[in-house]
Design a protein around this motif. Structure first.
Motif: not given
Length: 518
Positions: A140-143, A44-47, A151-153
């Motif tokens: 960001r969904l990772r395996d 999780v982050d913010t841009v 990527e869900v924003v």
């Protein structure tokens, strides 16, 4: 998303992106996405992002579902050109942020991108259309191996549109596949969408942020009515395909010339068939024929190169195969480069831009209320079907004349005329598909087989012509000349086989089509 170089060594890079957009309100939090299949961790982050969008004064790009922007912030700062590429998918072209030394700046899109859009723009200038500022909260969904699945924003957007300085604010959610999620594709997108639905977050009616900002300023065609309406809607669809193919041809994308030539031929055939029915000037037909002739050499060479390369496997001796393959590659490589230059010169010409403007004007003409044109006012849609019947009679005569040919050269010419008539008839049937969808589907299905036969025959004719040219060239090894002779014999046999089945195939196609007007 795979990245590839695009456009002959330029700084443009292309990626394919698959994403979906959703509407959300400020009080709608994202649901827990950790339960989505294959998701092992979430970053999780913010841009902060800012973007300037460019378009023509009449929003030509937006109307073609294309966006051109300059973005700052995030991982992909630069110039972006987004092109439609299918359901939930777009091709995104990237160009680095430049300085005056690169020929562009903050208010000047790169000439390389504008050149790709020349046909879409009708060679008109672009100007700033909207400014968007976005606070993006990203997940960001990772395996389990760390690969990015999606990527869900959550985007909080503030937009100011250029035409009237109106400010808009909204929140939306975007879901975009990552490199690790492309294998499952729509299944992964569907799984995330199901989770979003539990929180009341639903698909957005706007295909892009810019459409949300400027969509209400786009001109809207009136609802199609009567025969003119069927033709207008068909032209709108095919013109859009032609425009997208135009961009692809300039990018040297595979099959792009074929797509563009096909769209131009469909438009021309529709105009030829229905010109008298809806009072159309035949000037556009001549101009579309000119465009087709400029595109044909490049496409025909592409087809023939692949065809004869595949046919080399039928040569029995390996040394002859290798020599023949090398000679074919040498021959077509030189001709293809020259043909491509000729195609691009045509697309860069004022004549081509005027052709597009003529189609635009025709679409506007067909959108006028039919009561203002007495002939169109009295024209019933069923009259269009009778026009197809007239074309069918001409094709029947051409097919019958093939059997009367006195020599192979004359036979080939008559087969070609039958092929052109059949194509015109097929495209005319496509125009009236909304009138009789079931019957037209059946008729077009039969036409596929008939046109395949004619197409295979014509390809064999052209192949023989190229083979003769190659044999006539000097200073080549005997092994390749012998191999070319074998290929010529094979192509002659293929042509004879197709010609022998012509009348039977036409009877089947005509039987299905006749139900439209009988």
């Amino acid at each position: 998303m795979s990245t590839q170089q695009s456009g002959g060594g330029s700084a443009i890079h292309a990626t394919e992106e698959s994403e979906r957009k959703y509407t959300a309100t400020p009080d709608q939090p994202l649901p827990d996405l950790s339960g989505v299949a294959r998701v092992a961790s979430i970053d999780v982050d913010t841009v902060e992002l800012s973007a300037q969008y460019y378009d023509t004064s009449d929003l030509r790009l937006l109307r073609s579902k294309i966006t051109l922007r300059r973005r700052e912030g995030g991982d992909d700062a630069g110039w972006h050109l987004k092109l439609p590429a299918g359901l939930d998918t777009r091709t995104e072209l990237h160009f680095p942020l430049g300085t005056s030394g690169n020929g562009h700046g903050p208010d000047r899109p790169p000439a390389e991108l504008l050149g790709l859009l020349r046909g879409i723009r009708r060679n008109r200038p672009v100007a700033l259309a909207a400014l968007l500022s976005t606070t993006r909260n990203r997940r960001r969904l990772r395996d389990s191996e760390g690969a990015l699945l999606a990527e869900v924003v959550v985007d909080d957007v503030t937009a100011v549109r250029g035409p009237d300085d109106i400010e808009l604010q909204w929140r939306e959610v975007e879901v975009e596949l990552g490199d690790g999620g492309t294998a499952s594709g729509s299944e992964l997108l569907d799984a995330v969408e199901a989770q979003l639905a539990t929180a009341g977050i639903t698909r957005s009616p706007s295909p892009s942020k810019l459409h949300r900002v400027l969509g209400d300023l786009m001109p809207v065609l009136p609802e199609a009515t009567g025969a003119a309406g069927y033709l207008r809607d068909y032209l709108v669809k095919e013109l859009h395909l032609l425009e997208l193919a135009d961009v692809a041809v300039r990018r040297q994308a595979p099959e792009s010339i074929h797509s563009m030539r096909k769209a131009a031929r469909r438009i021309r055939s529709a105009l030829q068939t229905y010109a008298d029915d809806v009072e159309l000037d035949d000037t556009l037909v001549d101009e579309l024929r000119w465009l087709g002739r400029r595109l044909s050499p490049a496409r025909d060479l592409e087809v023939q190169w692949e065809r004869l390369t595949d046919r080399v496997a039928d040569i029995p001796i390996e040394s002859q195969r290798e020599a023949t393959k090398a000679r074919i590659d040498e021959y077509f490589s030189a001709k293809s480069d020259a043909a491509r230059i000729e195609s691009i010169e045509a697309l860069d010409s004022e004549r081509y831009v005027e052709l597009l403007a003529g189609i635009d004007a025709l679409i506007d003409q067909l959108s006028v209320a039919p009561s203002k044109h007495r002939k169109r006012a009295g024209l019933r849609p069923e009259k269009l079907v009778q026009s197809i019947g007239s074309v069918a009679k001409k094709v029947s005569k051409r097919v019958a004349r093939v059997g009367d040919a006195e020599d192979p050269v004359e036979r080939d010419e008559r087969m070609h005329r039958a092929r052109k008539g059949a194509k015109r008839m097929r495209y005319a049937i496509e125009v009236i598909a909304p009138l009789h969808p079931g019957r037209t589907d059946r008729a077009l299905g039969r036409f596929d087989s008939f046109q395949d036969l004619l197409g295979e025959f014509q390809d064999s004719v052209v192949a023989r012509e190229h083979l003769v040219d190659m044999v006539s060239e000097q200073h080549h090894a005997a092994e390749s000349s012998f191999g070319l002779g074998i290929l010529y014999r094979l192509e002659s046999e293929i042509g004879a086989q197709q010609a022998a089945h012509l009348e039977r195939a036409w009877r089947k196609a005509l039987r299905a089509a006749r139900k439209l007007w009988d």
